[in-house]
Design a protein around this motif. Structure first.
Motif, PDB file in Angstrom:
ATOM      1  N   ALA A  15       0.681  -1.307  -0.025  1.00 14.78           N
ATOM      2  CA  ALA A  15      -0.055  -0.118  -0.026  1.00 14.78           C
ATOM      3  C   ALA A  15       0.872   1.323   0.012  1.00 14.78           C
ATOM      4  CB  ALA A  15      -0.802   0.019   1.151  1.00 14.78           C
ATOM      5  N   GLY A  16       2.010   1.213  -0.447  1.00 18.13           N
ATOM      6  CA  GLY A  16       2.937   2.402  -0.381  1.00 18.13           C
ATOM      7  C   GLY A  16       3.072   3.191  -1.732  1.00 18.13           C
ATOM      8  N   THR A  17       3.367   4.320  -1.587  1.00 19.93           N
ATOM      9  CA  THR A  17       3.227   5.205  -2.873  1.00 19.93           C
ATOM     10  C   THR A  17       4.798   6.117  -2.541  1.00 19.93           C
ATOM     11  OG1 THR A  17       2.297   7.074  -1.817  1.00 19.93           O
ATOM     12  CG2 THR A  17       1.005   5.376  -2.967  1.00 19.93           C
ATOM     13  N   ILE A  18       5.203   6.436  -3.903  1.00 19.70           N
ATOM     14  CA  ILE A  18       6.194   7.526  -3.892  1.00 19.70           C
ATOM     15  C   ILE A  18       6.104   8.061  -5.444  1.00 19.70           C
ATOM     16  CG2 ILE A  18       8.035   5.977  -5.162  1.00 19.70           C
ATOM     17  CD1 ILE A  18      10.146   7.417  -3.477  1.00 19.70           C
ATOM     18  N   ASP A  19       6.352   9.355  -5.553  1.00 22.60           N
ATOM     19  CA  ASP A  19       6.304  10.137  -6.944  1.00 22.60           C
ATOM     20  C   ASP A  19       7.310   9.876  -7.801  1.00 22.60           C
ATOM     21  OD1 ASP A  19       4.106  11.653  -5.671  1.00 22.60           O
ATOM     22  OD2 ASP A  19       5.348  13.151  -4.868  1.00 22.60           O
ATOM     23  N   SER A  20       7.512   8.680  -8.087  1.00 21.64           N
ATOM     24  CA  SER A  20       8.345   8.137  -9.122  1.00 21.64           C
ATOM     25  C   SER A  20       8.267   6.622  -9.482  1.00 21.64           C
ATOM     26  CB  SER A  20       9.998   8.280  -8.586  1.00 21.64           C
ATOM     27  OG  SER A  20      10.898   7.735  -9.565  1.00 21.64           O
ATOM     28  N   ALA A  21       7.949   6.415 -10.758  1.00 23.68           N
ATOM     29  CA  ALA A  21       7.432   5.134 -11.358  1.00 23.68           C
ATOM     30  C   ALA A  21       8.783   4.351 -11.199  1.00 23.68           C
ATOM     31  CB  ALA A  21       6.865   5.370 -12.748  1.00 23.68           C
ATOM     32  N   ILE A  22      10.086   4.700 -11.279  1.00 25.46           N
ATOM     33  CA  ILE A  22      11.193   3.649 -11.127  1.00 25.46           C
ATOM     34  C   ILE A  22      11.944   3.675  -9.747  1.00 25.46           C
ATOM     35  CG2 ILE A  22      11.888   4.312 -13.688  1.00 25.46           C
ATOM     36  CD1 ILE A  22      14.124   6.088 -12.115  1.00 25.46           C
ATOM     37  N   ALA A  23      11.359   4.400  -8.755  1.00 27.39           N
ATOM     38  CA  ALA A  23      11.674   4.186  -7.455  1.00 27.39           C
ATOM     39  C   ALA A  23      11.223   2.901  -6.664  1.00 27.39           C
ATOM     40  CB  ALA A  23      11.386   5.519  -6.568  1.00 27.39           C
ATOM     41  N   THR A  24      12.115   2.013  -5.896  1.00 26.27           N
ATOM     42  CA  THR A  24      11.575   1.110  -5.387  1.00 26.27           C
ATOM     43  C   THR A  24      11.982   1.264  -3.646  1.00 26.27           C
ATOM     44  OG1 THR A  24      13.734  -0.177  -5.764  1.00 26.27           O
ATOM     45  CG2 THR A  24      11.829  -0.471  -7.361  1.00 26.27           C
ATOM     46  N   ALA A  29       5.003   3.826   3.268  1.00 25.92           N
ATOM     47  CA  ALA A  29       4.625   2.543   3.406  1.00 25.92           C
ATOM     48  C   ALA A  29       3.005   2.876   4.009  1.00 25.92           C
ATOM     49  CB  ALA A  29       5.255   1.470   4.302  1.00 25.92           C
ATOM     50  N   GLY A  30       2.010   2.071   3.727  1.00 26.17           N
ATOM     51  CA  GLY A  30       0.570   2.279   4.150  1.00 26.17           C
ATOM     52  C   GLY A  30       0.022   3.560   3.644  1.00 26.17           C
ATOM     53  N   ALA A  31       0.211   4.031   2.465  1.00 29.53           N
ATOM     54  CA  ALA A  31      -0.351   5.272   2.208  1.00 29.53           C
ATOM     55  C   ALA A  31      -1.820   5.124   1.263  1.00 29.53           C
ATOM     56  CB  ALA A  31       0.473   6.109   1.318  1.00 29.53           C
ATOM     57  N   SER A  56      -5.238  -1.723  10.086  1.00 31.36           N
ATOM     58  CA  SER A  56      -4.253  -0.472  10.119  1.00 31.36           C
ATOM     59  C   SER A  56      -3.681  -0.084   9.009  1.00 31.36           C
ATOM     60  CB  SER A  56      -3.215  -1.192  11.165  1.00 31.36           C
ATOM     61  OG  SER A  56      -2.480  -2.146  10.513  1.00 31.36           O
ATOM     62  N   ASN A  57      -2.993   0.903   8.935  1.00 24.61           N
ATOM     63  CA  ASN A  57      -2.449   1.189   7.584  1.00 24.61           C
ATOM     64  C   ASN A  57      -0.957   1.775   8.127  1.00 24.61           C
ATOM     65  OD1 ASN A  57      -2.345   1.268   4.995  1.00 24.61           O
ATOM     66  ND2 ASN A  57      -3.711   3.023   4.737  1.00 24.61           N
ATOM     67  N   ILE A  58      -0.126   0.795   8.475  1.00 28.19           N
ATOM     68  CA  ILE A  58       1.341   1.350   9.009  1.00 28.19           C
ATOM     69  C   ILE A  58       2.345   0.648   8.060  1.00 28.19           C
ATOM     70  CG2 ILE A  58       0.403   1.463  11.411  1.00 28.19           C
ATOM     71  CD1 ILE A  58       1.714  -1.333  11.866  1.00 28.19           C
ATOM     72  N   ASP A  59       3.609   1.354   8.325  1.00 31.27           N
ATOM     73  CA  ASP A  59       4.849   0.321   8.164  1.00 31.27           C
ATOM     74  C   ASP A  59       4.835  -0.704   8.963  1.00 31.27           C
ATOM     75  OD1 ASP A  59       7.431  -0.319   7.950  1.00 31.27           O
ATOM     76  OD2 ASP A  59       8.119   1.607   7.099  1.00 31.27           O
ATOM     77  N   SER A  60       4.999  -1.903   8.518  1.00 28.94           N
ATOM     78  CA  SER A  60       4.845  -3.215   9.547  1.00 28.94           C
ATOM     79  C   SER A  60       5.974  -3.058  10.451  1.00 28.94           C
ATOM     80  CB  SER A  60       4.904  -4.462   8.667  1.00 28.94           C
ATOM     81  OG  SER A  60       6.063  -4.792   8.163  1.00 28.94           O
TER      82      SER A  60
END
Length: 329
Positions: A15-24, A29-31, A56-60
């Motif tokens: 459920a994680g996001t970042i403003d870059s399609a190439i970023a891993t 997390a949990g966004a 919940s919506n957390i970083d594990s």
């Protein structure tokens, strides 16, 4: 009629996001909430009627006893009272093996319970979460998945919650069972089993958490060269720790400095289980250590030994009886 599957979301990279399609890496997390996860994989509706819940919506890495208790109680209610045919839990990979093993010991049903997650965020061009979720639902709806204990599905592998561990920080193929191997494999939504676990689980454990609001405090300490005088063990015990798991060197060896302090604390009713910082193999205790009350964690890694020790302490604080739990579960 299609089976009814409940999907319980707890957050994590899936459920994680970042403003870059190439970023891993570097993502949040949990966004995303569960509706977004489900909309990304409409194909799961081919297998089952889906009901989603946000637990919940957390970083594990921030997983807590409270969330694990709530998760187990919710699963038990769904499987026993609400006629759900199986459960899928989306979870961060950092502590997935701990939550999976906790559920393996506390879920009171033989219906399938499957955990899955992702190694790359949902916004990545190479996101693995959708396929993992698809596979998890395929597994949860498979008739042969009953009475297998709680399972983990990652990168097409089916693994037992009892034996699976994360063995790589970033690779997609990050989960293995070092001594035991996989339970099976999933290919294009088809499930293939070729192994089974003999350790008791789910309905065949004595750990009932229905009326528990908290769990005994159990911590983990590492053993290493030139280990100190046991200050950490003393501090934890003085702060209310009831049990310690030692991540020993080799087959569970503990530095003598640390061991001397542990022996003194055990006379004050501290319970100590000995695991190993090595990923594969059995812990071996001497007859002297067994007689002193040290508990052999067998092949459980430190983080899973902590889960079992916590639950064992809800039943009793007798080291010999707890040792039997470690042999059976």
């Amino acid at each position: 009629m299609k089976p009814k599957i409940a999907i319980l979301a707890t957050g994590g990279t899936i459920a994680g996001t970042i403003d870059s399609a190439i970023a891993t890496t570097g993502y949040k997390a949990g966004a995303l909430n569960i509706e977004v996860l489900l909309d990304a994989v409409p194909q799961i509706k081919e297998f089952a009627t889906i009901i989603g819940y946000q637990i919940s919506n957390i970083d594990s890495s921030s997983m807590s006893n409270e969330i694990q208790l709530n998760l187990a109680k919710k699963i038990n209610k769904l499987l026993i009272e609400d006629e759900i045919d199986g459960v899928v839990v989306t979870h961060g990979t950092d502590t997935m093996e701990e939550s999976a093993y906790f559920l393996n010991l506390t879920v009171k049903s033989d219906k399938p319970v499957v955990l899955t997650g992702a190694m790359r965020p949902a916004t990545s061009m190479s996101a693995d979460g959708p396929k993992n979720l698809y596979n998890a639902v395929a597994l949860a709806t498979n008739e042969k998945s009953k009475n297998k204990g709680v399972m983990i599905v990652m990168n097409d592998r089916i693994l037992s919650a009892r034996t699976a561990t994360k063995t790589h920080t970033l690779n997609l193929d990050a989960f293995f069972s070092p001594d035991f191997g996989d339970l099976g494999y999933i290919l294009d939504g088809k499930v293939y089993f070729y192994n089974t676990i003999e350790k008791l689980h789910t309905k065949n454990t004595p750990f009932n958490i229905d009326n528990l609001e908290n769990l005994p405090k159990v911590d983990i300490l590492y053993s290493y060269s030139d280990d100190g005088s046991g200050i950490a063990a003393k501090a934890l015990f003085d702060n209310g720790t009831q049990g310690l798991v030692i991540a020993g060197s080799g087959s569970g060896n503990i530095h003598q400095n640390q061991k001397n302090i542990l022996k003194d604390l055990m006379k004050k009713n501290l319970i100590v289980a000995v695991s190993s910082r090595i990923q594969a193999g059995q812990v071996v205790l001497s007859k002297e250590d067994e007689d002193l009350g040290f508990i052999c964690a067998q092949d459980l890694n430190p983080q899973k030994a902590r889960i079992l020790l916590m639950l064992s302490l809800t039943k009793n604080n007798n080291s010999k009886k707890i040792q039997e739990y470690f042999k059976i579960y």
